[in-house]
Design a protein around this motif. Structure first.
Motif, PDB file in Angstrom:
ATOM      1  N   GLU A   1      -6.435  -0.945  -0.157  1.00 42.00           N
ATOM      2  CA  GLU A   1      -7.198  -0.248   1.005  1.00 42.00           C
ATOM      3  C   GLU A   1      -8.378  -0.918   1.374  1.00 42.00           C
ATOM      4  O   GLU A   1      -8.714  -1.185   2.487  1.00 42.00           O
ATOM      5  CB  GLU A   1      -7.298   1.113   0.685  1.00 42.00           C
ATOM      6  N   SER A   2      -9.271  -1.270   0.421  1.00 47.56           N
ATOM      7  CA  SER A   2     -10.470  -1.975   0.518  1.00 47.56           C
ATOM      8  C   SER A   2     -10.360  -3.428   1.017  1.00 47.56           C
ATOM      9  O   SER A   2     -11.176  -4.001   1.709  1.00 47.56           O
ATOM     10  CB  SER A   2     -11.492  -2.029  -0.433  1.00 47.56           C
TER      11      SER A   2
ATOM     12  N   TYR B   1       0.759  -1.210   0.030  1.00 41.33           N
ATOM     13  CA  TYR B   1       0.027   0.074   0.127  1.00 41.33           C
ATOM     14  C   TYR B   1       0.881   1.099  -0.037  1.00 41.33           C
ATOM     15  O   TYR B   1       0.606   2.166  -0.788  1.00 41.33           O
ATOM     16  CB  TYR B   1      -0.807  -0.004   1.263  1.00 41.33           C
TER      17      TYR B   1
ATOM     18  N   LEU C   1      -7.646  -4.268   3.206  1.00 39.49           N
ATOM     19  CA  LEU C   1      -6.762  -4.528   4.430  1.00 39.49           C
ATOM     20  C   LEU C   1      -7.709  -5.029   5.442  1.00 39.49           C
ATOM     21  O   LEU C   1      -7.149  -5.751   6.342  1.00 39.49           O
ATOM     22  CB  LEU C   1      -6.132  -3.024   4.468  1.00 39.49           C
TER      23      LEU C   1
ATOM     24  N   ALA D   1      -3.862   0.850  -5.217  1.00 36.24           N
ATOM     25  CA  ALA D   1      -3.813   1.547  -3.722  1.00 36.24           C
ATOM     26  C   ALA D   1      -5.084   1.271  -3.245  1.00 36.24           C
ATOM     27  O   ALA D   1      -5.314   0.877  -2.127  1.00 36.24           O
ATOM     28  CB  ALA D   1      -3.440   2.740  -4.046  1.00 36.24           C
ATOM     29  N   ASP D   2      -6.317   1.550  -3.936  1.00 39.28           N
ATOM     30  CA  ASP D   2      -7.761   1.554  -3.584  1.00 39.28           C
ATOM     31  C   ASP D   2      -7.864   0.043  -3.365  1.00 39.28           C
ATOM     32  O   ASP D   2      -8.597  -0.188  -2.345  1.00 39.28           O
ATOM     33  CB  ASP D   2      -8.515   1.992  -4.785  1.00 39.28           C
TER      34      ASP D   2
ATOM     35  N   HIS E   1       1.591   4.104  -3.193  1.00 41.40           N
ATOM     36  CA  HIS E   1       1.604   5.517  -3.019  1.00 41.40           C
ATOM     37  C   HIS E   1       3.140   6.288  -3.539  1.00 41.40           C
ATOM     38  O   HIS E   1       2.934   7.355  -3.965  1.00 41.40           O
ATOM     39  CB  HIS E   1       0.929   5.952  -1.499  1.00 41.40           C
TER      40      HIS E   1
END
Ligand code: MG
Ligand code: FE
Length: 162
Positions: free
Chosen positions: A146-147, A102, A149, A142-143, A106
């Motif tokens: 994030e969802s 992640y 994790l 990244a999105d 970024h």
């Protein structure tokens, strides 16, 4: 070459090294995600994207007249960073690996934002378009990470007590 063109070339090389490092990390992580199929699918999809990104960057460098014979050497610069990340692969390696990925995405997002602006500054529309395409893939990854994790963490913890 103008200073701006020199910077663009250097940043394209840095990005290529970054993608090679990403490939190494994603391969290592994919090998540790057998118990987490959703994450494994995500990692493997982005591994394919990452390999194509490296190739696209190489083409940008060549199109701008850069020498690509030394690209592998530049990748060494990123090794220290990658080793720091791989050191995180301890008992909770899947969680640390997902966090590291992640973070890495970024860093990639930042790199491509810089490249897009630099390509625009020197009037290289083709490189700009390539980097805009890659940026979208990094943002999507990244999105997705994030969802995933929270669910990944829950699954990891629940597996500890069986
Ligand atoms: Mg990438
Ligand atoms: Fe990426």
């Amino acid at each position: 070459m103008t200073k701006a063109e020199e910077n663009l070339m250097a940043w394209l090389r840095d990005a290529h090294a970054m993608e090679e490092q990403a490939e190494t990390m994603l391969k290592a992580l994919a090998g540790r995600t057998d118990d987490y199929p959703e994450i494994k699918t995500l990692i493997e999809k982005h591994l394919g994207e990452t390999q194509r990104q490296a190739k696209s960057l190489q083409e940008c460098i060549q199109r701008r007249g850069g020498d690509t014979s030394t690209l592998k050497d530049v990748a060494g610069k990123m090794v220290a960073f990658g080793q720091g990340m791989s050191g995180m692969f301890v008992e909770d390696e899947i969680i640390k690996g997902a966090m590291a990925s992640y973070t890495f995405e970024h860093m990639e997002v930042a790199a491509y934002q810089v490249l897009i602006a630099a390509a625009e500054a020197v009037g290289d529309g083709r490189t700009k378009a390539v980097c805009e395409g890659i940026l979208q893939e990094e943002l999507a990854m990244a999105d997705d990470l994030e969802s995933h994790l929270p669910g990944l963490t829950g699954k990891y913890l629940s597996r500890l007590d069986v």
